[in-house]
Design a protein around this motif. Structure first.
Motif, mmCIF file in Angstrom:
data_model
loop_
_atom_site.group_PDB
_atom_site.id
_atom_site.type_symbol
_atom_site.label_atom_id
_atom_site.label_comp_id
_atom_site.label_asym_id
_atom_site.label_seq_id
_atom_site.Cartn_x
_atom_site.Cartn_y
_atom_site.Cartn_z
ATOM 1 N N GLY A 1 41.629 41.858 45.682
ATOM 2 C CA GLY A 1 40.958 43.009 45.056
ATOM 3 C C GLY A 1 39.469 42.773 44.833
ATOM 4 O O GLY A 1 38.990 41.644 44.828
ATOM 5 N N ASP A 2 38.765 43.881 44.655
ATOM 6 C CA ASP A 2 37.344 43.803 44.285
ATOM 7 C C ASP A 2 37.217 44.574 42.970
ATOM 8 O O ASP A 2 36.981 45.775 42.954
ATOM 9 N N TYR A 3 37.395 43.859 41.894
ATOM 10 C CA TYR A 3 37.619 44.522 40.606
ATOM 11 C C TYR A 3 36.350 45.086 39.973
ATOM 12 O O TYR A 3 36.419 46.026 39.194
ATOM 13 N N ASP A 4 35.213 44.508 40.319
ATOM 14 C CA ASP A 4 33.990 45.105 39.775
ATOM 15 C C ASP A 4 33.821 46.532 40.291
ATOM 16 O O ASP A 4 33.327 47.407 39.595
ATOM 17 N N LYS A 5 34.267 46.732 41.487
ATOM 18 C CA LYS A 5 34.188 48.086 42.076
ATOM 19 C C LYS A 5 35.338 48.967 41.607
ATOM 20 O O LYS A 5 35.136 50.093 41.174
ATOM 21 N N GLN B 1 39.787 33.190 39.711
ATOM 22 C CA GLN B 1 38.636 33.043 40.629
ATOM 23 C C GLN B 1 38.247 34.394 41.211
ATOM 24 O O GLN B 1 37.069 34.745 41.272
ATOM 25 N N THR B 2 39.238 35.152 41.642
ATOM 26 C CA THR B 2 38.961 36.485 42.207
ATOM 27 C C THR B 2 38.263 37.371 41.182
ATOM 28 O O THR B 2 37.281 38.044 41.492
ATOM 29 N N LEU B 3 38.782 37.346 39.973
ATOM 30 C CA LEU B 3 38.216 38.210 38.929
ATOM 31 C C LEU B 3 36.766 37.825 38.625
ATOM 32 O O LEU B 3 35.929 38.683 38.342
ATOM 33 N N ARG B 4 36.488 36.529 38.704
ATOM 34 C CA ARG B 4 35.137 36.071 38.355
ATOM 35 C C ARG B 4 34.163 36.248 39.516
ATOM 36 O O ARG B 4 32.952 36.228 39.289
#
Ligand SMILES: N[C@@H](CC(=O)c1ccccc1NC=O)C(=O)O
Length: 532
Positions: A449-453, A482-485
């Motif tokens: 995922g690209d959570y900032d978006k 790691q993904t979230l950060r």
């Protein structure tokens, strides 16, 4: 002298014999005299020792020993002087003072102690009064079209299934509203067969499901109002099981639906401008296990209700979703003709989105909620904010949560399969849930995922892993954090991303015993309320 030793006077030598005996007697006497002197000497010696010891401070007494020959158990006879018979205390009456005074002391001024019958009548009157107040509250909340309570007597909150085989089932707080959504044509799963609420004969009049994957009703639609079947209670104990909400009823044709959810309102929610948070729980079970359902939230829910001090949480929901096939389940294998047990991705996430949508439409809490998922429920929780399935889910889109709590979650489908290549069951349940295409596995994995978006309003992502988890490895949690950060938008994320490691708690123990799940939920709620 013995008779045999007396010399016979008729013997010729009797005089010699007498003389000899006289000599022997004298020598015996001497010997006797000597031993008497010795005895006297011994006696004197003993006396001396005795006096010496009387002077000394040494312990004169024998040490106590257990094998004293004269030891006997001393049992004093018990004499009962007088006692009134112990009064029988009806349950719930323990607060009444017990009077153990003599009858003579009971003056006429003393209050008349109510008889059990009087107490029963009094309790019934109080229940009726409370029921009347609840009816009024319900009328205010859901309008006059809200269904009346199911019976004339007060409805009951669904008590979590006490001690149903698994773990501790704590006692719940005694106030609240349990709203269990279920379409009349639903079928029970294996757990619900044991549930008292399953015996309910109550059915709502229309045959539609309470939340449907394609459901897109407006907030004020008659559907919602009609279906607002609330169970009201201030008591966990019930003698009338028919008042329990239906969690997994079986439809007349035997068909099933898992489009059901539990709602628990600690108090009636204000319809406008809700302030507190909702907690929405998504169960695990590898997308397929009928023994792990929305009811698995009960132990944690009960603890949270007990702990809640500031009423930060205004509503709880626990949702079911359709499951993938599980033909080899030992007690409740899936049938290939059962649509509720033959789901394939993205059915699970569609159902999850539909349930959240339904809740938001009904209770209006918008983004003020914490989405909690355990194991594959955590996969679903993060999929909710990946933005990849909302267009295909049939509803007009949900408000994304302020917070997500993933517990013992699966976040990278390929990695977990590869880490357990010796256990083919991982390949089996992943293939049954997501099909054979590994491209789809990657796209469905929350680590992609690209959570900032996709989740711009997110304030908290709390990823919890237990070192004792025997089914999901720590790497899943670290990859997710790691993904979230990572952040793709270039801007610094305002979201708090936390990896929290628990020292103890096996995979299913986390929800089964409730305490660990409740603890991390309370932690997440605390962090979220600080942030908002
Ligand atoms: N009880 C499940 C197994 C299960 O729940 C599970 C097994 C391994 C890794 C994760 C699991 N659950 C995730 O939701 C089953 O019988 O298939």
């Amino acid at each position: 002298m013995s008779k045999e030793n007396i010399p016979d006077a008729w013997d010729d030598d009797w005089e010699t014999q007498v003389d000899q005996q006289g000599e022997q007697a004298t020598s015996n006497e001497r010997a006797a005299k000597a031993s008497k002197a010795e005895r006297l000497a011994k006696h004197a010696e003993l006396n001396r020792k005795l006096w010496d010891s009387a002077e000394s401070t040494d312990n004169f007494f024998l040490d106590a020993k257990n094998d004293v020959p004269l030891k006997t158990e001393f049992k004093p006879a018990v004499k009962v002087l007088s006692r009134k018979p112990t009064p029988k205390i009806a349950p719930g009456m323990s607060q009444l003072a017990l009077d153990d005074e003599d009858d003579e002391n009971e003056g006429s001024s003393k209050k008349h102690a109510p008889s059990p019958e009087e107490l029963r009548l009094r309790a019934q009157r109080e229940r009726e009064e409370k029921q009347r107040r609840y009816e009024e509250a319900r009328e205010r909340l859901f309008g006059s079209s809200a269904p009346a309570s199911r019976t004339a007597s007060p409805g009951t909150l669904t008590p979590p299934k006490a001690g149903e085989g698994k773990g501790v089932r704590g006692k719940g707080k005694s106030r609240g509203i349990r709203d269990s959504k279920s379409p009349p044509e639903n079928t029970s799963n294996s757990r619900s067969k044991k549930s008292p609420i399953d015996n309910s004969t109550d059915r709502t009049s229309d045959g539609r499901q309470l939340y449907e994957p394609e459901y897109s009703a407006k907030p004020d639609s008659s559907f919602l109002q009609k279906r607002g079947v609330l169970q009201l209670s201030d008591s966990l104990s019930t003698s009338d099981e028919s008042q329990q909400p239906i969690r997994s009823p079986r439809g007349p044709d035997g068909s099933t639906s898992l489009h059901v959810l539990d709602v628990y309102l600690p108090r009636p929610p204000p319809r406008e401008d809700p302030r507190g948070l909702w907690v929405i729980y998504i169960h695990g079970g590898a997308w397929r296990d009928p023994d792990v359902s929305m009811e698995s939230f009960d132990p944690a829910l009960n603890l949270l209700l007990e702990w809640q001090q500031k009423d930060d949480i205004v509503g709880f929901a626990s949702i079911n979703y359709r499951l993938s096939p599980y033909h080899r389940h030992s007690t409740n294998p899936s049938s290939s003709s059962d649509p509720a047990r033959n789901a394939e991705h993205p059915d699970h996430i569609h159902d999850t989105l539909a349930a959240i949508y339904f809740l938001q439409q009904k209770y209006g809490f918008k983004e003020r909620y914490l989405l909690v998922g355990h194991s594959c429920g955590a996969t679903l929780a993060f999929q909710t904010v990946m933005g990849r399935w909302s267009q295909t889910s049939g509803n007009v889109g949900i408000a994304l949560p302020f917070g997500i709590l993933g517990v013992a979650g699966i976040y990278d489908l390929i990695r977990i399969r590869d880490n357990h290549c010796n256990a083919s069951v991982y390949q089996t349940f992943l293939e049954d849930a997501f099909g054979k295409s590994e491209g789809i596995w990657t796209e469905a994995s929350p680590t992609s995922g690209d959570y900032d978006k996709s989740w711009p309003n997110g304030k908290l992502a709390l990823v919890v892993h237990s070192l004792e988890d025997e089914l999901v490895e720590e790497e899943q949690a670290t990859l997710m954090v790691q993904t979230l950060r990572r952040g793709g938008s270039g801007e610094e994320s305002k979201r708090l991303n936390i990896l929290h490691i628990l020292e103890t708690g096996k995979h299913d123990e986390i929800w089964d015993r409730g305490i660990l799940l409740a603890t991390v939920i309370a932690k997440a709620v605390g962090l979220l309320t600080l942030k908002s």
